[in-house]
Design an enzyme around this catalytic site. Structure first.
Site, PDB file in Angstrom:
ATOM      1  N   ARG A 197      34.738 133.586  81.367  1.00 27.16           N
ATOM      2  CA  ARG A 197      34.809 135.420  82.220  1.00 27.16           C
ATOM      3  C   ARG A 197      33.522 134.735  83.189  1.00 27.16           C
ATOM      4  NH1 ARG A 197      34.340 139.313  78.199  1.00 27.16           N
ATOM      5  NH2 ARG A 197      32.531 138.171  76.875  1.00 27.16           N
ATOM      6  N   HIS A 257      27.141 142.502  70.658  1.00 26.75           N
ATOM      7  CA  HIS A 257      28.305 143.389  71.481  1.00 26.75           C
ATOM      8  C   HIS A 257      26.488 145.034  71.708  1.00 26.75           C
ATOM      9  CE1 HIS A 257      28.668 148.168  71.332  1.00 26.75           C
ATOM     10  NE2 HIS A 257      29.543 147.295  72.044  1.00 26.75           N
ATOM     11  N   ARG A 316       5.833 161.869 108.522  1.00 27.92           N
ATOM     12  CA  ARG A 316       5.756 163.231 108.109  1.00 27.92           C
ATOM     13  C   ARG A 316       4.278 163.552 108.456  1.00 27.92           C
ATOM     14  NH1 ARG A 316       8.779 161.524 103.893  1.00 27.92           N
ATOM     15  NH2 ARG A 316      11.355 162.205 104.201  1.00 27.92           N
ATOM     16  N   GLU A 352      19.071 167.232 113.464  1.00 30.75           N
ATOM     17  CA  GLU A 352      19.368 167.925 112.986  1.00 30.75           C
ATOM     18  C   GLU A 352      20.018 169.607 111.842  1.00 30.75           C
ATOM     19  OE1 GLU A 352      15.366 167.918 110.382  1.00 30.75           O
ATOM     20  OE2 GLU A 352      13.974 168.337 111.957  1.00 30.75           O
ATOM     21  N   SER A 402      16.824 161.003 116.359  1.00 25.90           N
ATOM     22  CA  SER A 402      17.458 160.413 115.157  1.00 25.90           C
ATOM     23  C   SER A 402      17.836 161.467 114.020  1.00 25.90           C
ATOM     24  CB  SER A 402      15.704 160.223 114.506  1.00 25.90           C
ATOM     25  OG  SER A 402      15.543 159.978 113.414  1.00 25.90           O
ATOM     26  N   GLY A 427      18.818 163.772 111.236  1.00 21.08           N
ATOM     27  CA  GLY A 427      18.084 164.224 109.946  1.00 21.08           C
ATOM     28  C   GLY A 427      18.711 164.671 109.185  1.00 21.08           C
ATOM     29  N   THR A 428      20.191 163.296 108.194  1.00 19.09           N
ATOM     30  CA  THR A 428      20.777 163.813 107.620  1.00 19.09           C
ATOM     31  C   THR A 428      20.800 165.535 106.436  1.00 19.09           C
ATOM     32  OG1 THR A 428      20.668 162.454 106.807  1.00 19.09           O
ATOM     33  CG2 THR A 428      21.990 162.262 108.385  1.00 19.09           C
ATOM     34  N   ASN A 429      19.469 165.446 106.211  1.00 20.33           N
ATOM     35  CA  ASN A 429      19.212 166.366 105.095  1.00 20.33           C
ATOM     36  C   ASN A 429      19.011 167.480 105.360  1.00 20.33           C
ATOM     37  OD1 ASN A 429      17.983 164.408 103.665  1.00 20.33           O
ATOM     38  ND2 ASN A 429      16.113 164.837 103.312  1.00 20.33           N
ATOM     39  N   ASP A 430      18.789 168.792 106.801  1.00 21.90           N
ATOM     40  CA  ASP A 430      19.946 169.507 107.252  1.00 21.90           C
ATOM     41  C   ASP A 430      20.260 169.657 107.731  1.00 21.90           C
ATOM     42  OD1 ASP A 430      17.269 171.256 106.683  1.00 21.90           O
ATOM     43  OD2 ASP A 430      15.455 170.247 108.067  1.00 21.90           O
ATOM     44  N   TYR A 451      19.803 151.625 113.679  1.00 23.28           N
ATOM     45  CA  TYR A 451      18.363 151.515 112.349  1.00 23.28           C
ATOM     46  C   TYR A 451      18.755 152.833 111.147  1.00 23.28           C
ATOM     47  CZ  TYR A 451      15.672 155.219 113.677  1.00 23.28           C
ATOM     48  OH  TYR A 451      14.490 156.231 114.762  1.00 23.28           O
TER      49      TYR A 451
HETATM   50  P1  ADP Z   1      36.637 139.711  73.112  1.00 26.56           P
HETATM   51  O1  ADP Z   1      37.252 140.127  74.034  1.00 26.56           O
HETATM   52  O2  ADP Z   1      35.858 141.236  72.383  1.00 26.56           O
HETATM   53  O3  ADP Z   1      35.623 138.929  73.136  1.00 26.56           O
HETATM   54  P2  ADP Z   1      37.747 138.198  71.467  1.00 26.56           P
HETATM   55  O4  ADP Z   1      39.798 138.094  71.692  1.00 26.56           O
HETATM   56  O5  ADP Z   1      37.757 137.057  72.671  1.00 26.56           O
HETATM   57  O6  ADP Z   1      37.553 139.298  71.513  1.00 26.56           O
HETATM   58  O7  ADP Z   1      38.251 137.926  70.350  1.00 26.56           O
HETATM   59  C1  ADP Z   1      36.777 137.728  69.692  1.00 26.56           C
HETATM   60  C2  ADP Z   1      36.758 136.358  68.575  1.00 26.56           C
HETATM   61  O8  ADP Z   1      37.730 135.620  68.033  1.00 26.56           O
HETATM   62  C3  ADP Z   1      36.553 135.589  69.860  1.00 26.56           C
HETATM   63  O9  ADP Z   1      35.561 135.480  70.184  1.00 26.56           O
HETATM   64  C4  ADP Z   1      36.958 134.439  69.368  1.00 26.56           C
HETATM   65  O10 ADP Z   1      35.859 133.315  68.554  1.00 26.56           O
HETATM   66  C5  ADP Z   1      38.032 134.623  67.597  1.00 26.56           C
HETATM   67  N1  ADP Z   1      39.113 134.613  68.296  1.00 26.56           N
HETATM   68  C6  ADP Z   1      40.538 135.021  69.070  1.00 26.56           C
HETATM   69  N2  ADP Z   1      41.375 134.247  68.524  1.00 26.56           N
HETATM   70  C7  ADP Z   1      41.084 132.826  68.292  1.00 26.56           C
HETATM   71  C8  ADP Z   1      41.509 132.274  68.373  1.00 26.56           C
HETATM   72  N3  ADP Z   1      43.079 131.884  68.662  1.00 26.56           N
HETATM   73  N4  ADP Z   1      41.708 131.144  66.554  1.00 26.56           N
HETATM   74  C9  ADP Z   1      40.391 131.099  66.610  1.00 26.56           C
HETATM   75  N5  ADP Z   1      39.075 132.136  66.905  1.00 26.56           N
HETATM   76  C10 ADP Z   1      39.609 133.357  67.908  1.00 26.56           C
HETATM   77 MG    MG Z   2      36.093 137.126  73.760  1.00 32.12          MG
HETATM   78 MG    MG Z   3      14.730 168.261 108.778  1.00 28.08          MG
END
Ligand code: ADP
Ligand code: MG
Ligand code: MG
Length: 902
Positions: A351, A472, A578, A762, A781, A783-786, A871
């Site tokens: 991602r 996490h 000011r 304003e 200009s 004066g959007t606060n007032d 501006y």
């Molecule tokens: P999250 O959305 O919290 O990242 P995941 O679905 O990615 O959760 O799963 C968490 C972990 O579990 C992954 O990082 C991966 O290492 C492990 N995992 C998930 N699916 C598999 C899989 N098919 N084979 C091996 N490990 C997996």
């Molecule tokens: Mg994951």
């Molecule tokens: Mg003013």
């Protein structure tokens, strides 16, 4: 009923695509896309987010057709993998994973090793010749399934595991008390025993045996993933992150690959570039002989990616190749989860990676240089929030090094940069409570879990004893640019007695520490912090923004210091200077203005104003110099006079003594100045209508300062602004007198300094009669606060008592945001549009700007662009925010145009 409810991927083909995030969730879309471009992804299928939506609409029941589609997809998966779910010889195992359209790290559930039962576990043991591994997988499944699908408290399972480790494993290996027994030290026999005990716990808690039928497991797991969508922590996360409008989570059923098959296996998480600096450097964590959850949960502290290169070079180089392929394909920095099974690499997720603001600029910039994206795309990728976060503090480099060393407590892993101080607390709940009463806290945890997000959000910084840069705590904190240090193993935390031991010291709840997230160091006490220098990529990307925006950006600045700062930030002029702040600056000035206010004759007032003149002249000259030829809008005196005089008897007596008058006289005058409604009272240009000598002095100071600076060869462009004008004749009187003072002085100087006379808009009446006023005013200009205050009849100073209820989505939700922070585009904005049209109907090219606090709010800036303002003006640190928002407005225009054409 949607006809297609499950999308298959595997063996190089995928039914879904990367652009179907809304339907397949981010994870599902990523798995499909990676399969398509030939990355080593284990096969599987994705149940759509639509199904999740239907599941809830039907009272948590599967929609018709789903069972058939899941069965079909499962057969397909069994074909592709050559294995069968539940097969006693060589079973197929799957993971059942959540994944919504927007990433919610760790908020929802994943169940691994699904398909194991008392028979298939033996098959797995034989197939891998690794019974220890098979039973390890089984105990994980029972735990995860029990906890997430059946709601058995996870601690019950964990506690049993701990008991086995502490009694049997410790005794067998003679591990001394005080040394932790590692998961990996538990042997096959102990794991068999553990599985036996876990199943007993399962029965006790659910009154049913652990399901041996893999289909039943699959159904339970899919329901558990759907269920996690509405779990409290997920709902909280969406609220905190302001995520709305999603249909639900998708469910990904994926063939298991195993990172825990021995030292030639492992699992890891990496970023294609450094998410803190943005440097083009591969970055990540790796844990040998482990399943993925171990890294993410931060249970063990992982190794660096360079260690993977040393241990498994072939896997590492393959990963490097995939890293490049992914960046090319997605044209963005990616966050990748991978697993190595017996020397073979599998990519399990990708991602676009969360990143620090520094990294956001660096990556956007570098991707343009590497010709992966255009400048417009780069601009669209950085946000006003990124800019704000760039200014996050670091520990003052001037703080004495020796003393810093003395304060040093421990070093952890530098997960998110920035510096933060606060009182330590040991639970998320305490963090929220302390913060609610206005205290700054550092949340200290062994490791954080998704339940902690509320407290993490409330804290200034986060410190954990375990976990790596992708744990996490690190991921969540990075998303908020919140200082975070993880894996600080020197911490011995006792959350129950609310204290921690660190390198021989004991720190209790409420004691202050400072985190340096840039180095990973923890210090005792609060340390001074400063703003860091801006990254080079920032300057470069902002130039691109400047090149496309139409709207100019000025600053609100009252001192040469602010003016210089603002020019550094890219300000193209001052939109609001000011002048009254200058009156408060020193004792001498205060005394002079008080003398002026207390005087009862014109002559006495003039004499007092004469004392102020040199100060004002000097201040204006300083500002003109700092602005070096850029336009400077100076607003004449604005606040009601009572703000300048003392209200306590003691101070009145003191003032009387210094001015040589009677204290009662002072008290009497203060009494006279009292107004029931000062914001609607004798203030703004009304003061100069009554006391034109104030205007005379201010104009003289402005023009003489301009002459002084012009003589130094520096251009000056003063714009003289009369505040709170409500009528054409009112402004006419003031403008005439302004010119009557200014012109003779200029004439005598023989210099040509073009100046303009304009007004703030304003008061609603002025907006309504803007055409009449434009006959006199050379510029407007807003004066959007007032203007907001008076249009809505909302007192800016008092509305705090009830306005939150108007804004809170859980309460009245009358406004989407506080109208004093983000312009009320419909109401006040509508009035502005009217005034702009009226004003320009008389003076077509009239310069129009906005100088309220709104000028630095990205949404307001975009409105100003569309409304045709010249501006916006805002505080110095918001100038870059406004510059970027103005560029974004242009990009939005272009996108809208493209859409219209298509
Ligand atoms: P999250 O959305 O919290 O990242 P995941 O679905 O990615 O959760 O799963 C968490 C972990 O579990 C992954 O990082 C991966 O290492 C492990 N995992 C998930 N699916 C598999 C899989 N098919 N084979 C091996 N490990 C997996
Ligand atoms: Mg994951
Ligand atoms: Mg003013």
């Amino acid at each position: 009923m949607p006809s297609k409810q499950a999308y298959f991927f595997g063996a190089g083909k995928a039914e879904g695509r990367g652009d179907q995030k809304e339907l397949l969730g981010g994870k599902g879309a990523g798995l499909a896309e990676m399969t398509r471009i030939g990355l080593p992804v284990p096969a599987g299928f994705t149940i759509t987010t639509e199904v999740c939506d239907l599941f809830y609409k039907r009272g948590k029941k599967w929609p018709p057709g789903l069972e058939a589609q899941v069965r079909k997809a499962l057969h397909h998966l069994e074909d592709v993998t050559g294995r069968t779910l539940g097969d006693p010889q060589d079973p197929l195992l799957v993971s059942v994973r959540s994944g919504a359209a927007r990433s919610m790290p760790g908020m929802m559930e994943t169940i691994l090793n699904l398909g194991l039962n008392d028979r298939s576990v033996e098959g797995l043991a034989q197939g891998t010749s690794n019974p220890r591994f098979a039973y390890d997988a089984y105990r994980r499944l029972i735990t995860m399934y029990g906890a997430t699908a059946k709601g058995v408290p996870r601690e019950k399972f964990d506690h049993e595991f701990q008991k086995i480790k502490d009694t049997r494993t410790r005794a067998r290996l003679r591990i001394p008390e005080g040394t932790k027994v590692q998961d990996t030290q538990v042997d096959e026999a102990e794991l068999r025993e553990l599985v036996h005990r876990l199943k007993k716990i399962y029965i006790e808690a659910t009154r049913q045996p652990f399901p041996q039928d893999p289909w039943q497991q699959l159904v339970g797991a899919i329901n558990a993933v759907f269920g996690s969508w509405m779990a409290e922590k997920a709902v909280t996360y969406r609220r905190v992150e302001k995520i709305s409008g999603l249909r639900g989570t998708a469910v990904n059923v994926v063939q298991m690959v195993f990172g825990n098959l021995g030292e030639d296996s492992g699992t890891g998480v990496c970023f294609t570039r450094d998410p803190n600096t943005g440097e083009n450097q591969f970055y990540g964590d790796f844990l040998p002989n482990a399943q993925g959850e171990d890294v993410v949960a931060g249970v063990r502290t992982p190794l660096k990616l360079s260690e993977l290169e040393r241990r498994m070079p072939a896997v590492y180089y393959q990963l490097v190749k995939d890293r490049r392929a992914l960046e090319r394909h997605y044209r963005d920095m990616q966050d990748i989860e991978f697993t190595v099974e017996r020397g073979r690499l599998y990519v399990l997720q990708c991602r676009s990676g969360k990143r620090s603001p520094q990294a956001a600029f660096r990556i956007a910039h570098d991707f343009v240089k590497e010709r992966l994206i255009t400048k417009d795309e780069a601009l669209a990728r950085v946000t006003p929030e990124d800019i704000e976060r760039l200014f996050y503090p670091v520990i003052d480099p001037a703080f004495p090094r020796d003393e810093l060393k003395g304060r040093f407590l421990a070093r952890g892993i530098d997960a998110v940069p920035g510096a933060a101080s606060g009182e330590i607390v040991f639970t998320a709940k305490d963090a929220e409570e302390f913060a609610a009463s206005g205290r700054k806290v550092i949340l200290v945890r062994r490791e954080t879990s998704p339940e902690d997000v509320g407290g993490m959000h409330a804290a200034q910084g986060i410190l954990t004893a375990t976990g790596g840069k992708t744990s996490h705590a690190a991921v969540v904190a990075r998303g908020w640019a919140k200082t975070c240090i993880v894996g600080c193993e020197a911490l011995d935390i006792d959350a129950r007695s609310k204290e921690m031991r660190v390198n021989g010291r004991v720190l209790r709840e409420g004691e202050v520490v400072t985190l340096d997230g840039t180095t990973g160091s923890v210090y005792a006490g609060g340390l001074p912090t400063v703003k860091p220098p801006l990254p080079a990529a920032f300057t470069e990307v902002m130039k691109w923004a400047d090149a496309i925006r139409r709207l100019r950006v000025r600053t609100n600045a009252d001192t040469p210091y602010d003016a210089r700062k603002a020019v550094e930030m890219g300000a193209e002029g001052i939109g609001l200077c000011r002048t009254e702040h200058m009156f408060f600056d020193t004792e001498e000035r205060r005394l002079a203005i008080q003398e002026m206010i207390l005087a009862d004759k014109v002559d006495a007032r003039r004499a007092a104003l004469g004392k102020l003149l040199p100060f004002q002249r000097e201040d204006f000259a300083g500002i003109f110099l700092a602005m070096g030829g850029r336009p400077v809008t100076i607003r004449l005196i604005d606040p009601p006079l009572h703000e300048f005089v003392p209200h306590e008897r003691e101070k009145q007596e003191d003032l009387a003594r210094r001015l040589g008058i009677d204290a009662d006289q002072v008290a009497h005058r203060v009494e006279q100045l009292h107004e029931a409604n000062p914001m609607l009272g004798h203030r703004g240009c009304r003061l100069c209508i009554t006391y034109p000598e104030i205007l005379d002095m201010q104009i003289r100071a402005i023009i003489e300062a301009a002459i002084q600076v012009k003589r130094k060869g520096i251009d000056v462009r003063p714009e003289i602004m009369h505040p709170l004008v409500m009528d054409r004749k009112e402004l006419e009187i003031l403008a005439r007198r302004t010119r009557e003072v200014a012109d003779p002085i200029l004439k005598a100087s023989r210099l040509r300094i073009p100046y303009t006379v304009g007004t703030m808009i304003e008061v609603p009446r002025a907006a309504f009669l803007a055409d009449q006023i434009a006959e006199v005013a050379e510029f407007f200009s807003f004066g959007t606060n007032d203007l907001t205050q008076m249009s809505m009849g909302l007192s800016r100073d008092d509305a705090g008592r009830f306005l939150p209820e108007y804004v809170d989505p859980a309460k009245a939700a009358i406004f989407a945001s506080d109208p004093f922070e983000s312009l009320d585009v419909d109401g006040v904005g509508g009035l502005m549009k009217w005034a702009i049209a009226k004003g320009r109907s008389v003076r077509p090219r009239m310069k129009i700007g906005i100088c309220g606090e709104h000028g630095g709010d990205p949404r307001t800036v975009k409105f100003c662009h569309r409304a045709g303002l010249d501006y916006v003006s805002c505080s110095p640190y918001r100038v870059p925010v406004a510059r970027l928002a103005a560029a974004h407005a242009v990009l939005e225009d272009r996108a809208a145009k493209r859409k219209r054409r298509a």
